[in-house]
Design a protein around this motif. Structure first.
Motif, PDB file in Angstrom:
ATOM      1  N   ASP A 245       0.861  -1.172   0.000  1.00  0.00           N
ATOM      2  CA  ASP A 245       0.000   0.000   0.000  1.00  0.00           C
ATOM      3  C   ASP A 245       0.905   1.232   0.000  1.00  0.00           C
ATOM      4  O   ASP A 245       1.785   1.359   0.844  1.00  0.00           O
ATOM      5  CB  ASP A 245      -0.874   0.023   1.267  1.00  0.00           C
ATOM      6  N   HIS A 247       1.130   5.686  -0.855  1.00  0.00           N
ATOM      7  CA  HIS A 247       0.393   6.897  -1.179  1.00  0.00           C
ATOM      8  C   HIS A 247       1.367   7.960  -1.678  1.00  0.00           C
ATOM      9  O   HIS A 247       2.585   7.878  -1.450  1.00  0.00           O
ATOM     10  CB  HIS A 247      -0.438   7.402  -0.004  1.00  0.00           C
ATOM     11  N   LYS A 257       3.137   2.449   3.129  1.00  0.00           N
ATOM     12  CA  LYS A 257       2.482   2.463   4.433  1.00  0.00           C
ATOM     13  C   LYS A 257       2.925   1.234   5.202  1.00  0.00           C
ATOM     14  O   LYS A 257       2.825   0.119   4.709  1.00  0.00           O
ATOM     15  CB  LYS A 257       0.959   2.444   4.277  1.00  0.00           C
ATOM     16  N   GLU A 277      -2.918  12.970  -1.751  1.00  0.00           N
ATOM     17  CA  GLU A 277      -4.053  12.219  -1.213  1.00  0.00           C
ATOM     18  C   GLU A 277      -4.247  10.873  -1.892  1.00  0.00           C
ATOM     19  O   GLU A 277      -5.058  10.058  -1.455  1.00  0.00           O
ATOM     20  CB  GLU A 277      -5.342  13.044  -1.342  1.00  0.00           C
ATOM     21  N   ALA A 278      -3.559  10.672  -2.999  1.00  0.00           N
ATOM     22  CA  ALA A 278      -3.817   9.464  -3.793  1.00  0.00           C
ATOM     23  C   ALA A 278      -3.260   8.211  -3.116  1.00  0.00           C
ATOM     24  O   ALA A 278      -2.172   8.218  -2.563  1.00  0.00           O
ATOM     25  CB  ALA A 278      -3.190   9.632  -5.173  1.00  0.00           C
ATOM     26  N   ARG A 279      -4.044   7.139  -3.142  1.00  0.00           N
ATOM     27  CA  ARG A 279      -3.606   5.866  -2.564  1.00  0.00           C
ATOM     28  C   ARG A 279      -3.524   4.811  -3.673  1.00  0.00           C
ATOM     29  O   ARG A 279      -4.371   4.756  -4.544  1.00  0.00           O
ATOM     30  CB  ARG A 279      -4.601   5.395  -1.511  1.00  0.00           C
ATOM     31  N   GLU A 361      -7.293   1.426  -3.607  1.00  0.00           N
ATOM     32  CA  GLU A 361      -6.646   0.830  -2.430  1.00  0.00           C
ATOM     33  C   GLU A 361      -5.735  -0.305  -2.827  1.00  0.00           C
ATOM     34  O   GLU A 361      -6.082  -1.118  -3.649  1.00  0.00           O
ATOM     35  CB  GLU A 361      -7.718   0.303  -1.467  1.00  0.00           C
TER      36      GLU A 361
END
Lengths: 361, 265
Positions: A245, A247, A257, A277-279, A361
């Motif tokens: 994950d 961002h 993350k 803000e993009a994940r 996600e």
């Protein structure tokens, strides 16, 4: 060099009571293509093929073959045919009689039937003596070939396959996958194949559709699906994969993350907006990771401890756990095997070019 | 794994008991049929085959065989046809009332035959049909057709539904599927069902007793002669009847073998 479209599905929907097996599917298959639909059990792939051959009725939508609607045509009048999962060879008929079955139904004279059956035995590299052999005396691989010969005797516009290799042992399956691909090239027919094995699909197919819960997740070539899956589901479908994950950072970089994953100062255009803000999910295939000896570097570096290793034949798989507890899978060819042992501290590296970003996600 | 000593002894004892209880009576009937004496008594003093000669010359006997055979042949033919379609409904096709059908079909088999016979007789009388051998055919069918259905259904259960789907996919119409796939695959079961039907009808007493009216079948006559006015022809006809059954079994096995042989080619 787009070939003409032979089969077109438009908004095909299938409901069983309250359960929706297919949610309005669109699909175009080209003339002469080897097209494979892959999905786990319950994804709706068998439902599609049953609709296509006419063993079930669709709830909504249209199926057309060379522009003519066939969804209301009874199964025995459709110019397509299928190789069944169980093969469905007639146990009370000889090999020859099985192959001749569709010709007999059409009223072809016995002499011509036999001639065609012999041709097909030759095409499938079965000895001609098999003509009089009992089905029960054939091995698994021979039965496959007889089933194929019977389907080809029908001379279908499209040949469908419903997981015909799933019951065979690994070696035979591998051989027959190649034979099928070869047969596809020699006959020039359109093959539509259903399987739960993406590996099998990749060996044979021109294009692959990945199905999930009654929808297509991705339709693309094998290379595209392997290197650039559109979702985690597709990424995980083909064996081991490392998914992180991540961002975006304000300066247009990426941060992992729960893992020390910093991508800074290395440019790669993913075609995605890497705003703060993009994940995303970053995918790295296990073979893209390297064990870094001292002094060598890579775009992205991870530190961890080797926790397990498995021999996979030509390759060796390693499990590495990072300090933060993230599990990473690495695969190396035998000749590039890692020299150390379990419990060793290792440094892993991979390059930004070998990564792929999956949106969301 | 070899059987232990005690197991082998137990099996031997079991075998001897079975032979004594089941087969000795049959053998003794065989001996009785060739006794010269007018009445059944042991030990048999003198032997003769004259009762066989008498039996074969007797018009009564020929009449009895005739009636039993007529009934059995018709019951067999009808049971095979009804049983075939019944088995498809029982085992192959999903339809709304299938569970009900599967239970109802067992009912006549569970019913005591004497009660069933009496019930049918009352029924025939009520609707004004005079009982003859033809009503016995109906009575036999009530009991035997379900059995034939079950025998064929066992075979139909072992049938891969994909075979019919494949035949359809390869262009076969419903009738062609029936002729080319379903019927040949169920044929061994159909022949077995026919064999059962014949033997059950041929040897049936309770249903015939109530429903043949003035006509008489072989088992009925045997019973009548045993309860009143013993005839030395009783054991003779018993043996002849068994021989008749053997002929049918031989025919059925030959047919099955031919079907299998043809399928094996």
């Amino acid at each position: 060099m787009a070939a003409p479209i032979i089969l077109r599905l438009k908004g095909v929907k299938k409901k069983f009571g309250d359960f929706t097996a297919l949610h309005g599917i669109d699909l175009e298959i080209e003339e002469g293509e080897f097209f494979t639909i892959v999905g786990p059990s319950g994804s709706g792939k068998s439902t599609i093929i049953r609709l296509l051959v006419g063993m079930d009725d669709l709830t909504e939508g249209e199926i057309s073959l060379r522009g003519n609607r066939i969804d209301q045509v009874p199964a025995n009048l459709r110019p397509t045919c299928m190789v069944f999962q169980s093969l469905a060879l007639f146990p009370h008929r000889s090999v020859g009689e099985n192959i001749e079955f569709p010709l007999k139904i059409r009223g072809v004279a016995p002499a011509q039937r036999k001639e065609r059956a012999i041709e097909l035995l030759d095409l499938l590299r079965l000895p001609r003596e098999f003509y009089g052999k009992r089905i029960q005396q054939c091995s698994g691989g021979e039965k496959q070939r007889v089933a194929l010969a019977r389907a080809l005797a029908f001379d279908p516009e499209i040949l469908f396959f419903d997981e015909p290799l799933s019951a065979l042992d690994y070696r035979l399956r591998k051989t027959l996958e190649k034979e099928l691909k070869d047969l596809h090239e020699r006959t020039g027919k359109t093959f539509v194949y259903i399987t739960h094995s993406l590996e099998e699909a990749m060996v044979m197919s021109d294009r692959i559709a990945i199905m999930r819960a009654g929808r297509f997740e991705q339709i693309a070539t094998a290379d595209e699906i392997y290197a650039r899956p559109v979702s985690r589901f597709v990424a995980e479908f083909m064996g081991e994969v490392n998914l992180f994950d991540v961002h975006g950072t304000p300066n247009g970089g990426l941060v992992g993350k729960g893992i020390e994953l910093h991508v800074n100062g290395v440019a790669r255009d993913y075609g995605l907006d890497l705003g703060p803000e993009a994940r995303f999910t970053m995918m790295v295939r296990p073979e893209s990771l390297r064990f870094l000896p001292a002094g060598e570097t890579a775009d992205i570096i991870l530190q961890g401890v080797l926790t397990a290793q498995y021999a996979l034949g030509s390759r060796i798989q390693y499990n590495v756990e990072t300090a933060s507890g993230v599990q990473i899978t690495v695969e190396k060819l035998r000749e590039d095997a890692f020299g150390g042992g379990i419990g060793d501290a290792v440094v892993l590296g991979f390059d930004i070019d070998s990564t792929h970003l999956i949106g969301g996600e | 794994m070899r059987a232990s000593r005690s197991t082998r002894v137990a099996l031997l004892v079991y075998g001897i008991v079975v032979i004594f209880l089941l087969y000795l009576p049959l053998i003794s009937v065989g001996f009785a049929s060739i006794s010269k004496a007018r009445y059944l008594s042991f030990p048999i003093r003198t032997y003769a085959t004259k009762w066989y000669g008498e039996a074969l010359a007797s018009s009564t006997v020929i009449e009895l065989f005739n009636t039993s055979l007529k009934i059995a042949v018709i019951v067999t033919a009808v049971s095979m046809i009804v049983g075939f379609f019944g088995a498809l409904a029982f085992a192959r096709y999903q339809w709304r009332y299938r569970p009900l059908f599967q239970k109802l079909i067992l009912l006549p088999i569970f019913f005591p035959q004497t009660v069933l016979g009496l019930a049918l007789l009352i029924w025939f009388n009520t609707i004004g049909i005079v009982p003859t051998w033809k009503t016995a055919v109906v009575a036999h069918l009530v009991w035997i057709a379900p059995i034939a259905t079950l025998v064929i259904a066992i075979r139909a259960y072992g049938f891969d539904p994909a075979l019919e789907e494949a035949a359809r996919d390869l262009g076969a119409s419903t009738f062609a599927i029936l002729r080319e796939v379903t019927l040949p695959l169920l044929m061994p079961g159909i022949i077995s069902a026919g064999l059962f039907a014949f033997l059950l009808s041929w040897g049936n007493f309770p249903l015939s007793l109530f429903t043949t009216g003035a006509d008489s079948t072989l088992p009925e006559w045997l019973y009548a002669k045993m309860v009143s006015g013993y005839s030395p022809l009783v054991p003779t006809l018993g043996i002849l009847s068994v021989l008749g059954s053997f002929v049918i079994i031989a025919v059925a096995f030959t047919l099955r073998w031919m079907v299998k042989g043809r399928q094996a080619e």
